[in-house]
Design a protein around this motif. Structure first.
Motif, short mmCIF file in Angstrom:
data_model
loop_
_atom_site.label_atom_id
_atom_site.label_comp_id
_atom_site.label_asym_id
_atom_site.label_seq_id
_atom_site.Cartn_x
_atom_site.Cartn_y
_atom_site.Cartn_z
N CYS A 165 0.86 -1.18 0.00
CA CYS A 165 0.00 0.00 0.00
C CYS A 165 0.89 1.23 0.00
O CYS A 165 2.06 1.16 0.36
N ARG A 166 0.34 2.35 -0.43
CA ARG A 166 1.13 3.58 -0.43
C ARG A 166 0.27 4.73 0.05
O ARG A 166 -0.96 4.68 -0.02
N LEU A 167 0.93 5.76 0.52
CA LEU A 167 0.25 6.95 0.97
C LEU A 167 -0.51 7.56 -0.21
O LEU A 167 0.06 7.74 -1.29
N ALA A 168 -1.77 7.85 -0.02
CA ALA A 168 -2.60 8.38 -1.10
C ALA A 168 -2.20 9.79 -1.51
O ALA A 168 -2.45 10.21 -2.63
N TYR A 169 -1.59 10.52 -0.60
CA TYR A 169 -1.17 11.88 -0.91
C TYR A 169 0.27 11.87 -1.36
O TYR A 169 1.17 11.60 -0.59
N VAL A 170 0.51 12.17 -2.63
CA VAL A 170 1.88 12.20 -3.13
C VAL A 170 2.47 13.60 -3.06
O VAL A 170 3.67 13.76 -3.12
N ASP A 171 1.63 14.59 -2.93
CA ASP A 171 2.06 15.98 -2.86
C ASP A 171 1.94 16.46 -1.42
O ASP A 171 0.84 16.48 -0.87
N PRO A 172 3.06 16.84 -0.78
CA PRO A 172 2.99 17.30 0.62
C PRO A 172 2.04 18.48 0.82
O PRO A 172 1.37 18.58 1.84
N ASP A 173 1.96 19.36 -0.18
CA ASP A 173 1.05 20.51 -0.08
C ASP A 173 -0.40 20.04 0.01
O ASP A 173 -1.21 20.62 0.72
N GLN A 174 -0.71 19.00 -0.73
CA GLN A 174 -2.06 18.44 -0.71
C GLN A 174 -2.39 17.92 0.69
O GLN A 174 -3.47 18.16 1.21
N LEU A 175 -1.46 17.23 1.31
CA LEU A 175 -1.66 16.71 2.65
C LEU A 175 -1.80 17.85 3.66
O LEU A 175 -2.67 17.82 4.53
N MET A 176 -0.99 18.87 3.54
CA MET A 176 -1.04 19.99 4.48
C MET A 176 -2.36 20.75 4.40
O MET A 176 -2.80 21.33 5.39
N LEU A 189 -5.17 19.65 4.52
CA LEU A 189 -6.13 19.05 5.46
C LEU A 189 -6.05 19.70 6.84
O LEU A 189 -6.99 19.64 7.61
N PHE A 190 -4.93 20.33 7.14
CA PHE A 190 -4.69 20.84 8.49
C PHE A 190 -4.58 22.36 8.56
O PHE A 190 -4.40 22.91 9.64
N GLU A 191 -4.70 23.05 7.45
CA GLU A 191 -4.47 24.48 7.42
C GLU A 191 -5.47 25.29 8.23
O GLU A 191 -5.09 26.22 8.91
N ASN A 192 -6.75 24.99 8.15
CA ASN A 192 -7.75 25.81 8.79
C ASN A 192 -8.42 25.02 9.92
O ASN A 192 -9.26 24.17 9.66
N PRO A 193 -8.05 25.31 11.18
CA PRO A 193 -8.61 24.54 12.30
C PRO A 193 -10.13 24.67 12.43
O PRO A 193 -10.78 23.79 12.98
N MET A 253 -14.64 19.23 8.45
CA MET A 253 -14.75 18.98 7.01
C MET A 253 -13.54 18.24 6.47
O MET A 253 -13.46 17.96 5.28
N ALA A 254 -12.59 17.90 7.33
CA ALA A 254 -11.34 17.29 6.87
C ALA A 254 -11.56 15.99 6.11
O ALA A 254 -10.91 15.74 5.10
N GLN A 255 -12.49 15.17 6.58
CA GLN A 255 -12.73 13.89 5.90
C GLN A 255 -13.30 14.12 4.50
O GLN A 255 -12.87 13.50 3.54
N THR A 256 -14.24 15.05 4.38
CA THR A 256 -14.81 15.36 3.08
C THR A 256 -13.74 15.97 2.18
O THR A 256 -13.63 15.61 1.00
N HIS A 257 -12.95 16.87 2.74
CA HIS A 257 -11.88 17.50 1.97
C HIS A 257 -10.89 16.46 1.48
O HIS A 257 -10.46 16.49 0.32
N ALA A 258 -10.53 15.53 2.32
CA ALA A 258 -9.59 14.47 1.94
C ALA A 258 -10.15 13.65 0.79
O ALA A 258 -9.44 13.33 -0.16
#
Length: 106
Positions: free
Chosen positions: A65-76, A78-82, A87-92
């Motif tokens: 298996c591999r991490l679904a997010y290949v772009d670190p910016d894409q992963l970040m 998810l955490f930018e706006n507390p 909505m993090a799950q929907t956003h993901a």
């Protein structure tokens, strides 16, 4: 000895992943294909594998298996706006869907 333990952990994760993927495909094929980012041919193959075949695959020294997010910016993102943590799950899901379609040429 540490490497042997790590290899055993990788193989255990591989088997758990393969068994989960197969179960997902049997319970809800379309959703599983989306979540696993696989096409129909791979879904057919994964669903048809025996326990023996899954075990053979799991014995790899590489994670299957591999991490679904290949772009670190894409992963970040998810955490930018507390304020939007709910909505993090929907956003993901949206980010991963966009990635699936952009990589498949659609």
């Amino acid at each position: 000895m540490h490497n042997e333990s790590l290899l055993e952990d990788i193989q255990e994760v591989n088997l758990a992943y393969l068994l989960l993927a197969q179960r997902m495909l049997k319970e809800d094929r379309e959703t599983a294909m989306f979540r696993l980012k696989i096409d129909e041919r791979m879904a057919d193959l994964m669903a048809s594998l025996s326990i023996k075949q899954l075990s053979q695959m799991a014995r790899s020294n590489q994670l299957l298996c591999r991490l679904a997010y290949v772009d670190p910016d894409q992963l970040m993102k998810l955490f930018e706006n507390p304020r939007e943590l709910g909505m993090a799950q929907t956003h993901a899901a949206l980010l991963m869907a966009a990635d699936r379609f952009s990589s498949s040429g659609h």
